[in-house]
Enzyme design. Structure first.
Site, PDB file in Angstrom:
ATOM      1  N   LYS A  87       0.828  -1.206   0.000  1.00 12.02           N
ATOM      2  CA  LYS A  87       0.000   0.000   0.000  1.00 12.02           C
ATOM      3  C   LYS A  87       0.862   1.256   0.000  1.00 12.02           C
ATOM      4  O   LYS A  87       0.642   2.176  -0.793  1.00 12.02           O
ATOM      5  CB  LYS A  87      -0.924  -0.007   1.217  1.00 12.02           C
ATOM      6  CG  LYS A  87      -1.918   1.144   1.242  1.00 12.02           C
ATOM      7  CD  LYS A  87      -2.882   1.017   2.423  1.00 12.02           C
ATOM      8  CE  LYS A  87      -3.765  -0.197   2.264  1.00 12.02           C
ATOM      9  NZ  LYS A  87      -4.759  -0.333   3.352  1.00 12.02           N
ATOM     10  N   ARG A 113      -3.649   3.027   8.567  1.00 13.12           N
ATOM     11  CA  ARG A 113      -3.924   1.744   7.914  1.00 13.12           C
ATOM     12  C   ARG A 113      -2.670   0.884   7.864  1.00 13.12           C
ATOM     13  O   ARG A 113      -1.557   1.387   7.799  1.00 13.12           O
ATOM     14  CB  ARG A 113      -4.424   1.964   6.480  1.00 13.12           C
ATOM     15  CG  ARG A 113      -5.811   2.571   6.356  1.00 13.12           C
ATOM     16  CD  ARG A 113      -6.178   2.665   4.874  1.00 13.12           C
ATOM     17  NE  ARG A 113      -7.573   3.001   4.660  1.00 13.12           N
ATOM     18  CZ  ARG A 113      -8.029   4.234   4.456  1.00 13.12           C
ATOM     19  NH1 ARG A 113      -7.178   5.256   4.470  1.00 13.12           N
ATOM     20  NH2 ARG A 113      -9.313   4.453   4.244  1.00 13.12           N
ATOM     21  N   GLY A 139      -8.266  -7.103   4.642  1.00  6.55           N
ATOM     22  CA  GLY A 139      -9.118  -7.240   5.820  1.00  6.55           C
ATOM     23  C   GLY A 139      -8.491  -7.968   6.988  1.00  6.55           C
ATOM     24  O   GLY A 139      -9.126  -8.109   8.037  1.00  6.55           O
ATOM     25  N   MET A 193      -5.667  -7.154   8.738  1.00  7.42           N
ATOM     26  CA  MET A 193      -5.116  -6.294   9.780  1.00  7.42           C
ATOM     27  C   MET A 193      -6.031  -5.087   9.974  1.00  7.42           C
ATOM     28  O   MET A 193      -7.081  -4.987   9.353  1.00  7.42           O
ATOM     29  CB  MET A 193      -3.694  -5.899   9.427  1.00  7.42           C
ATOM     30  CG  MET A 193      -2.728  -7.081   9.530  1.00  7.42           C
ATOM     31  SD  MET A 193      -1.065  -6.683   9.006  1.00  7.42           S
ATOM     32  CE  MET A 193      -1.256  -6.501   7.248  1.00  7.42           C
ATOM     33  N   ARG A 204      -3.739  -1.788  -5.855  1.00  5.86           N
ATOM     34  CA  ARG A 204      -2.934  -2.993  -5.689  1.00  5.86           C
ATOM     35  C   ARG A 204      -3.334  -3.978  -6.768  1.00  5.86           C
ATOM     36  O   ARG A 204      -4.428  -3.881  -7.336  1.00  5.86           O
ATOM     37  CB  ARG A 204      -3.150  -3.614  -4.307  1.00  5.86           C
ATOM     38  CG  ARG A 204      -4.580  -4.026  -4.020  1.00  5.86           C
ATOM     39  CD  ARG A 204      -4.766  -4.458  -2.577  1.00  5.86           C
ATOM     40  NE  ARG A 204      -6.173  -4.728  -2.267  1.00  5.86           N
ATOM     41  CZ  ARG A 204      -6.625  -4.915  -1.037  1.00  5.86           C
ATOM     42  NH1 ARG A 204      -5.806  -4.846  -0.013  1.00  5.86           N
ATOM     43  NH2 ARG A 204      -7.914  -5.160  -0.814  1.00  5.86           N
ATOM     44  N   HIS A 260     -16.246  -8.070   2.190  1.00  7.64           N
ATOM     45  CA  HIS A 260     -15.194  -8.927   2.734  1.00  7.64           C
ATOM     46  C   HIS A 260     -15.348 -10.372   2.259  1.00  7.64           C
ATOM     47  O   HIS A 260     -14.387 -11.002   1.808  1.00  7.64           O
ATOM     48  CB  HIS A 260     -15.228  -8.888   4.268  1.00  7.64           C
ATOM     49  CG  HIS A 260     -14.292  -9.866   4.909  1.00  7.64           C
ATOM     50  ND1 HIS A 260     -14.683 -11.134   5.279  1.00  7.64           N
ATOM     51  CD2 HIS A 260     -12.981  -9.774   5.209  1.00  7.64           C
ATOM     52  CE1 HIS A 260     -13.644 -11.771   5.792  1.00  7.64           C
ATOM     53  NE2 HIS A 260     -12.608 -10.975   5.776  1.00  7.64           N
ATOM     54  N   SER A 289      15.565 -41.596  -8.488  1.00  9.15           N
ATOM     55  CA  SER A 289      14.320 -40.872  -8.211  1.00  9.15           C
ATOM     56  C   SER A 289      14.268 -40.628  -6.709  1.00  9.15           C
ATOM     57  O   SER A 289      14.297 -41.576  -5.924  1.00  9.15           O
ATOM     58  CB  SER A 289      13.104 -41.684  -8.650  1.00  9.15           C
ATOM     59  OG  SER A 289      11.916 -40.985  -8.338  1.00  9.15           O
ATOM     60  N   CYS A 310       9.824 -38.028  -6.917  1.00 13.18           N
ATOM     61  CA  CYS A 310       8.484 -38.606  -7.019  1.00 13.18           C
ATOM     62  C   CYS A 310       7.687 -38.479  -5.726  1.00 13.18           C
ATOM     63  O   CYS A 310       6.590 -39.021  -5.621  1.00 13.18           O
ATOM     64  CB  CYS A 310       8.549 -40.068  -7.453  1.00 13.18           C
ATOM     65  SG  CYS A 310       9.434 -41.120  -6.291  1.00 13.18           S
ATOM     66  N   TYR A 341      13.314 -34.151 -14.114  1.00 19.40           N
ATOM     67  CA  TYR A 341      11.854 -34.125 -14.065  1.00 19.40           C
ATOM     68  C   TYR A 341      11.367 -34.103 -12.623  1.00 19.40           C
ATOM     69  O   TYR A 341      12.103 -34.423 -11.690  1.00 19.40           O
ATOM     70  CB  TYR A 341      11.260 -35.341 -14.796  1.00 19.40           C
ATOM     71  CG  TYR A 341      11.492 -36.659 -14.112  1.00 19.40           C
ATOM     72  CD1 TYR A 341      10.623 -37.135 -13.120  1.00 19.40           C
ATOM     73  CD2 TYR A 341      12.592 -37.452 -14.447  1.00 19.40           C
ATOM     74  CE1 TYR A 341      10.851 -38.343 -12.484  1.00 19.40           C
ATOM     75  CE2 TYR A 341      12.829 -38.659 -13.816  1.00 19.40           C
ATOM     76  CZ  TYR A 341      11.960 -39.104 -12.828  1.00 19.40           C
ATOM     77  OH  TYR A 341      12.175 -40.295 -12.190  1.00 19.40           O
TER      78      TYR A 341
END
Length: 904
Positions: free
Chosen positions: A27, A98, A107, A109, A371, A485, A793, A860, A880
């Site tokens: 903010k 704020r 919402g 804080m 934002r 909210h 793996s 895996c 992978y």
């Protein structure tokens, strides 16, 4: 050089900018940036996130000492720009206080508005503005917010509403009015007196009159709110580190509650639910910001188009809409044009969908925040692709805009349209967050676990409801709009939500929901369609969504930029086909033991286990061979052309035998042996710590006939498919090795069996033999193992278990407490521990490739589908990752993003 703790902004100038988000919070950084690009922003200052850390470490008094001079200088700058004086009774400067973390936490804080008012300055504001009602309305709001946020005023029980709201409702009832705006000056004065009396009664102290005392109290309360329960939960949910802290933003107040030429609102540059390129949002005339997000008053739409859509959803006639609910575009056309220009400017500047907060004071527009907006998974993908098609971002940035985990939302079921057609529609609200949800009604967030599937039904939600919202399948509110909210948080969670369903009459004490003449009680089933805003009775059938278009395009971008491939963990042809549909390039883990439990097979497995000699075991295994061969044919065929890693039998044999006497009697009957014999065998198989006992390669080395049967089934299946023209790439994996000798013995059995099958069939196939690295010793001696193994793996489920010494089955008894107390930042079975377990993975990979350059390496464990863990796998050079079928798209995007970041 002195440490700078406060950064000022105002009148087109700023000491900060957008790229200082870590220091100034999102903010604060954006308030500074908006000043620099010419957007109208009330002047103010930002206290850095570092000060929040100092506050937590050093305490209240030391931080006040460190901040005092900079805060006083910054207040003086605001006074000069606004030509007001802080604490003055005739011309007072009023401010808002704020929070502002570096990551958006809507919402979670605390906020305080109208700070600086007292018994003297309220008269000064009334005189200066010429609007006594506005002054007293601002004062009662301030006492209420300060009492709640700073002084800790809370409801006595969950059935009760906020104590201030209770007083407000009593006064409105006494005066015979429905809305706050219907209260006159005398009513508001009475409210202030009653509010202060409530503060004195509940806290034992009078309401502070000094503006400076109020300011310091509010600043410290915002810092404290970083560690309130809902903020902590939200950080865990979003993966936000506790040590980041929050900034505090102090700004000169601008007023949306000064009359009919003033307003406040929240807007989105694109639709946060669907991603549609449509400026939208909600506002209220003669109101302050919390009125919109709290959902206490019915908000109005910003655009005419949005107002028409909203009216249709609410079954409101066009003429009634224009008279009662005009859009901002209709009510204040000049202001709307300016706001529309600003939203376009901000989206182009940030190159992303923006969430704006604004106030109109006497027809002058002020921006209070911008934002990157929270959005659903579907909106995330559409917005990224639309911005790409519009030429605003390139394909790399479009891919980076996708939050990998949110792709999971696109894979959730949606209602079947045929089922919707025959469902009983109960009510209609606003489609606040898309999706489909069926569940049993609960009315309190802390009871969201009461049933397996729940729908949280509230008059309106508050930040305190966060945990229940997270658990519930869907959220339904009687009040609130698309920016309430409930709506904003639900969209961020990807949770189905219908808000503002005005037909609902909710009684918390009786735990009932009345819709017309029908009454629904706690535990009754209802269904929500978050895409249409409709509420249905009972359970409605669902289907899987269609995944093409923009989703497919994002997957194409992922394929373009990835280095690692993504495989799947699959034990059946069905799972393999699902994963292939999501783009999996092979199977990284096929668990053969899962095949042993199906149908009649378990009887044959038990026959093998109960056999007293090798001949008996071989006879039983011969019966299992056709089953195994058929399974492997199906899985190899589903992944034709791609590697399929098949793990040999891993779990201890005790898992296959029954442990209750009734089941043992049934087994004895089936096997034609005595109950005593069954009990003896079960007893013989029992172990003190079976997961560290006779399992994995230890089974194959003590009973080599098991390995022989499985190796034969794999090779015969591949040869049979080869004859049908199907290309296969089987990779036979030996589990749980700790020494190279364990692996060599298993490898010799596999290769000898394959050679025998080749001779019998007169044909050959290519295959690989490798191992799962899941024991720390195997990682430490990986160079020795790699001399014989053709691939590694990493089985990070067991590797995590053995490295930490935590049992996966029992860790839930203490892991939540460890995370709560900060001993661990994450559950290591969900997010790979890069410091400890990761070090073993990296060491094992390097050592293995030092002995065998080009050694194929993958993972895996469940970590193969967790984005940060996938990033780590990319950094150590794995070939992978492998994960469950429905996490394949997540892993593909995460792998591509990791590669892009590694190149930057």
């Amino acid at each position: 050089m002195a440490v700078k703790r406060v950064y000022t902004f105002g009148n087109g100038e700023a000491e900060g900018k957008a790229d200082m988000k870590n220091l100034l919070g999102g903010k604060g950084a954006n308030l500074a940036e908006m000043n620099l690009i010419g957007v109208p922003v009330p002047p103010g200052f930002t206290i850095t996130t570092d000060v929040c850390s100092e506050y937590n470490d050093l305490g209240r008094d030391k931080v006040l000492e460190l901040l005092k001079s900079e805060i006083e200088e910054s207040i003086t700058k605001i006074e000069k720009l606004t030509q007001t004086n802080f604490g003055d009774k005739n011309n007072p400067l009023l401010v808002s206080v704020r929070s502002g973390a570096r990551a958006s936490m809507p919402g979670m804080m605390d906020t305080v508005l109208n700070l600086g008012l007292n018994e003297d300055s309220v008269a000064g504001i009334a005189k200066k503005s010429g609007n006594e009602r506005f002054a007293w309305d601002s004062y009662r709001r301030f006492v209420q917010m300060y009492g709640d946020v700073v002084l800790g005023m809370k409801p006595v029980s969950k059935e009760e509403i906020d104590p201030f709201e209770k007083i407000m409702e009593d006064v409105k009832l006494e005066k015979g009015v429905d809305l706050d705006t219907d209260l006159d000056v005398n009513d508001l004065k009475e409210l202030v007196v009653l509010f202060k009396e409530a503060v004195k009664e509940q806290t034992g102290q009078g309401f502070p009159e000094s503006a400076w005392e109020q300011l310091w109290g509010a600043i410290l309360a915002v810092f404290d709110s970083w560690n309130n329960d809902r903020a902590i939960l939200y950080r865990r949910m979003e993966g936000i580190p506790d040590e980041w802290g929050t900034a505090v933003n102090v700004q000169a107040m601008v007023y949306g509650n000064m009359g009919d030429d003033s307003a406040t609102g929240v807007a989105f540059t694109r639709d946060a639910g669907t991603g549609e390129n449509m400026f939208n949002g909600e506002y209220l005339i003669n109101a302050q910001g919390e009125d919109v997000v709290a959902g206490i008053r019915t908000p109005q739409q910003i655009t005419k188009e949005g107002s028409i859509r909203w009216a249709r959803l609410q079954d409101i006639l066009e003429e009634d809409r224009v008279m009662m609910y005009p859009s901002l575009e209709e009510a204040m056309p000049e202001v709307f044009e300016e706001l529309n220009a600003v939203q376009k400017k901000l989206e182009m500047h940030y190159k992303d969908m923006q969430d704006l907060e604004f106030t109109v004071q006497d027809k002058k527009l002020w921006l209070l925040q911008t934002r990157n907006g929270k959005r659903t998974g579907a909106a995330m993908v559409k917005i990224a692709m639309d911005l790409y098609r519009e030429g605003i971002i390139d394909d790399k940035l479009a891919l980076m805009r996708v939050e990998a985990n949110k792709l999971d939302e696109l894979l959730h079921p949606v209602f079947d349209m045929k089922a919707i057609g025959s469902a009983n529609e109960l009510a209609k609200g606003l489609p606040a967050s898309p999706g489909a949800a069926s569940g049993q009604i609960i009315f309190f967030a802390d009871e969201a676990n009461k049933y397996e599937n729940t729908i949280l039904v509230r008059i309106e939600t508050s930040p305190e409801d966060l945990e229940g919202m997270l658990i519930a399948k869907g959220i339904l509110t009687a009040r609130g709009g698309m920016t309430s909210h409930a709506a904003v948080v639900a969209r961020g969670m990807g949770k189905c939500c219908v808000s503002g369903a005005g037909a609902l009459k909710i009684d918390y004490k009786e735990r009932t929901l009345r819709i017309g003449s029908d009454i629904y009680r706690e535990g009754d089933w209802i269904s929500l369609n978050g895409s249409s805003g409709k509420v249905y009775a009972g359970q409605v059938k669902t289907r899987m969504p269609d995944l093409d278009g923009d989703f497919a395009s994002i997957m194409d971008f992922a394929s373009k930029y990835t280095r690692m491939s993504v495989r799947t963990n699959a034990d059946t042809p069905k799972d393999a086909k699902v994963a292939r549909g999501f783009g999996a390039e092979g199977i990284g883990l096929c668990r053969t033991e899962h095949m042993f439990f199906e149908g009649e097979r378990i009887k044959t497995v038990r026959e093998m286990i109960l056999s007293s000699d090798e001949e008996g075991r071989r006879n039983a295994l011969a019966k299992l061979l056709p089953y195994q061969k058929s399974d492997f044919e199906g899985i190899l065929e589903a992944m034709q052309g791609f590697g399929v890693t098949i793990r040999l039998l891993d779990p201890p044999l005790h898992e296959f035998v029954p442990h209750t006497e009734a089941a043992q009697q049934e087994m004895a009957k089936e096997m034609g042996i005595s109950l005593a014999e069954v009990k003896t065998k079960v007893s013989d198989l029992s172990e003190f710590n079976p997961m560290l006992g006779h399992r994995g390669c230890r089974l194959g080395n003590t009973y080599p006939e098991i390995t022989e049967m499985q190796a034969r089934a794999i090779v015969e299946a591949a040869i049979a498919l080869k004859k049908r023209g199907v290309i296969t790439k089987p990779e036979i994996m030996v589990p749980l090795i700790g020494t190279v000798e364990e692996f060599k013995m298993q490898s010799d059995i596999i290769n000898k069996t394959a050679k025998t099958v080749f001779e019998e069939t007169g044909d050959t196939i290519e295959y690989m033999v490798g191992t799962m690295i899941e024991i720390p010793r195997a990682a430490l001696t990986a160079d020795k193992v790699a001399e014989f193994a053709e691939f590694f793996s990493f089985g990070t489920n067991d590797l995590t278990q053995m490295t930490f010494g935590y049992s996966r089955d029992d860790a839930n008894k203490f892991l939540p407490i460890y995370i709560e107390k900060g001993i661990l930042k994450n559950d290591p079975f969900q997010v790979l521990d890069q410091t400890g377990v990761g070090q073993l993975v990296e060491m094992g990979t390097k050592k293995g490739r030092s002995a065998k350059p080009g050694l194929k390496v993958g993972i895996c464990g469940e970590h193969g589908g967790e984005p940060s863990s996938v990033g780590f796998c990319n950094s150590v050079g794995m070939d992978y990752v492998s994960c469950s079928p429905y996490r394949v798209p997540i892993a593909r995007v995460a792998a591509a993003q990791a590669h892009i970041l590694s190149e930057d």
